[in-house]
Design a protein around this motif. Structure first.
Motif, PDB file in Angstrom:
ATOM      1  N   ARG A 144      45.761 -18.961  20.679  1.00  0.00           N
ATOM      2  CA  ARG A 144      44.610 -19.605  20.020  1.00  0.00           C
ATOM      3  C   ARG A 144      44.188 -18.855  18.757  1.00  0.00           C
ATOM      4  NH1 ARG A 144      42.073 -23.292  23.807  1.00  0.00           N
ATOM      5  NH2 ARG A 144      40.871 -23.949  21.994  1.00  0.00           N
ATOM      6  N   HIS A 288      41.879 -31.692  11.116  1.00  0.00           N
ATOM      7  CA  HIS A 288      42.105 -31.039  12.394  1.00  0.00           C
ATOM      8  C   HIS A 288      40.992 -31.426  13.349  1.00  0.00           C
ATOM      9  CE1 HIS A 288      45.349 -28.431  10.883  1.00  0.00           C
ATOM     10  NE2 HIS A 288      44.665 -28.471   9.751  1.00  0.00           N
ATOM     11  N   LYS A 289      41.273 -31.326  14.652  1.00  0.00           N
ATOM     12  CA  LYS A 289      40.296 -31.799  15.635  1.00  0.00           C
ATOM     13  C   LYS A 289      39.091 -30.870  15.751  1.00  0.00           C
ATOM     14  CE  LYS A 289      42.563 -29.777  19.720  1.00  0.00           C
ATOM     15  NZ  LYS A 289      43.149 -30.082  21.046  1.00  0.00           N
ATOM     16  N   ASP A 293      41.648 -25.527  16.019  1.00  0.00           N
ATOM     17  CA  ASP A 293      42.891 -26.222  15.690  1.00  0.00           C
ATOM     18  C   ASP A 293      43.303 -25.901  14.255  1.00  0.00           C
ATOM     19  OD1 ASP A 293      44.982 -28.139  16.376  1.00  0.00           O
ATOM     20  OD2 ASP A 293      44.013 -29.494  14.958  1.00  0.00           O
ATOM     21  N   HIS A 297      46.820 -23.758  13.136  1.00  0.00           N
ATOM     22  CA  HIS A 297      47.841 -24.381  12.298  1.00  0.00           C
ATOM     23  C   HIS A 297      47.807 -23.924  10.837  1.00  0.00           C
ATOM     24  CE1 HIS A 297      47.619 -27.244  15.718  1.00  0.00           C
ATOM     25  NE2 HIS A 297      48.919 -27.272  15.523  1.00  0.00           N
TER      26      HIS A 297
END
Length: 312
Positions: A144, A288-289, A293, A297
């Protein structure tokens, strides 16, 4: 075919029944089947069926029960109407399991008349907490993109029991003494569920939906010399409206909610309260959510941002 009784209806396999409604598990761990909640909008699976016990629990709302509880909620109908639907379902022979499966007895917890249904559900019991050190949890934080030193500042390693089994996860405490509980294979919370407030003595406050977004915020701004703002982690969008009186005390409220339908709607609702006070900061992680996230990324973007001194 004679209409099913409640006891007969409860013998229907819940996993198969949800499949007939076109709801399928996102992941399966032992007897636990995890779904995108069929009762509300969400992006991360937090609705669980324990197939052995034939019970469900929605960690986003803190509610659960048996097939009757689910069906009346899902179809928004009476028990009588639900039994008619389930009788038709059985008649269509999609799937029906007797109360024993491979020689094991399916357990159903008896419920006393007038008993609070929520209190009769299996509960998470926190057994112990300590500094984060388990290798699998540190590895999960790495996936994460959260540095262990930042996670250890706000989180604990938590042992808890559920359905008679013990688990060890990352625990994020709320102000009422409960925990948000996460690992690579588990998402849940212990009672009582509440908000988390990080008080940095600021006149401004940043609002997050979940604690991984908050930890991502700390990661992005880890080189700052002073805290930018106080931080409110809702731990559930249902606490946004309940936190309005608290938020109104601040000069500015920076909204960093998820960018799914529920998060966008909540952001818009808060903006409508006062557009001079409430500010949508989610464009920072557009596409992105949520903020985590984006962090996962866009590591290159993060490194460039930190070199340029760009902060949220």
């Amino acid at each position: 075919m004679k209409q099913l009784s409640c006891e007969q209806a409860k013998q229907i396999d819940m996993v198969d029944y949800l499949a007939s409604l076109n709801h399928h598990p996102q992941k399966i761990h032992n007897e636990d089947y995890w779904y995108i909640s069929p009762l509300r909008q969400e992006r991360t699976a937090s609705f669980k069926i324990n197939r052995k016990l034939s019970v469900w629990f929605d960690f986003g709302t803190g509610k659960g029960g048996d097939l009757i509880d689910f069906g009346t909620c899902y179809h928004n109908c009476s028990v009588s109407d639900l039994l008619k639907k389930l009788t038709k379902y059985k008649k269509q022979a999609l799937s029906f399991h007797p109360p024993t499966e491979f020689g094991r007895v399916m357990v159903s917890t008896p419920r006393i008349a007038g008993e609070n249904k929520e209190n009769s559900e299996p509960k998470i019991v926190v057994l112990a907490t300590r500094d984060l050190c388990a290798n699998d949890l540190v590895a999960y934080l790495g996936k994460r993109q959260i540095p262990p030193e930042i996670a250890n500042r706000y989180c604990r390693e938590v042992d808890f029991s559920l359905y008679g089994k013990q688990y060890t996860v990352i625990g994020f405490p709320n102000k009422a003494g409960g925990y948000e509980l996460r690992s690579e294979y588990f998402k849940g919370s212990s009672s009582p569920k509440d908000i988390t407030l990080i008080d940095n003595k600021s006149e401004q406050i940043a609002v997050f939906e979940g604690f991984f977004s908050f930890l991502s915020f700390c990661t992005i701004n880890k080189n700052q010399t002073a805290p930018l703002a106080n931080n409110l982690i809702l731990n559930s969008l249902s606490f946004l409206d309940k936190s309005r009186d608290l938020l109104e005390k601040y000069l500015r409220v920076h909204l960093l909610l998820d960018r799914d339908a529920a998060g966008i709607n909540s952001t818009q609702r808060a903006l409508n309260w006062n557009r001079d006070k409430y500010i949508d900061r989610s464009e920072f992680y557009g596409g992105h959510k949520d903020l985590n996230d984006w962090l996962i990324h866009d590591r290159t973007s993060l490194q460039q941002s930190q070199r340029l001194g760009r902060k949220l």
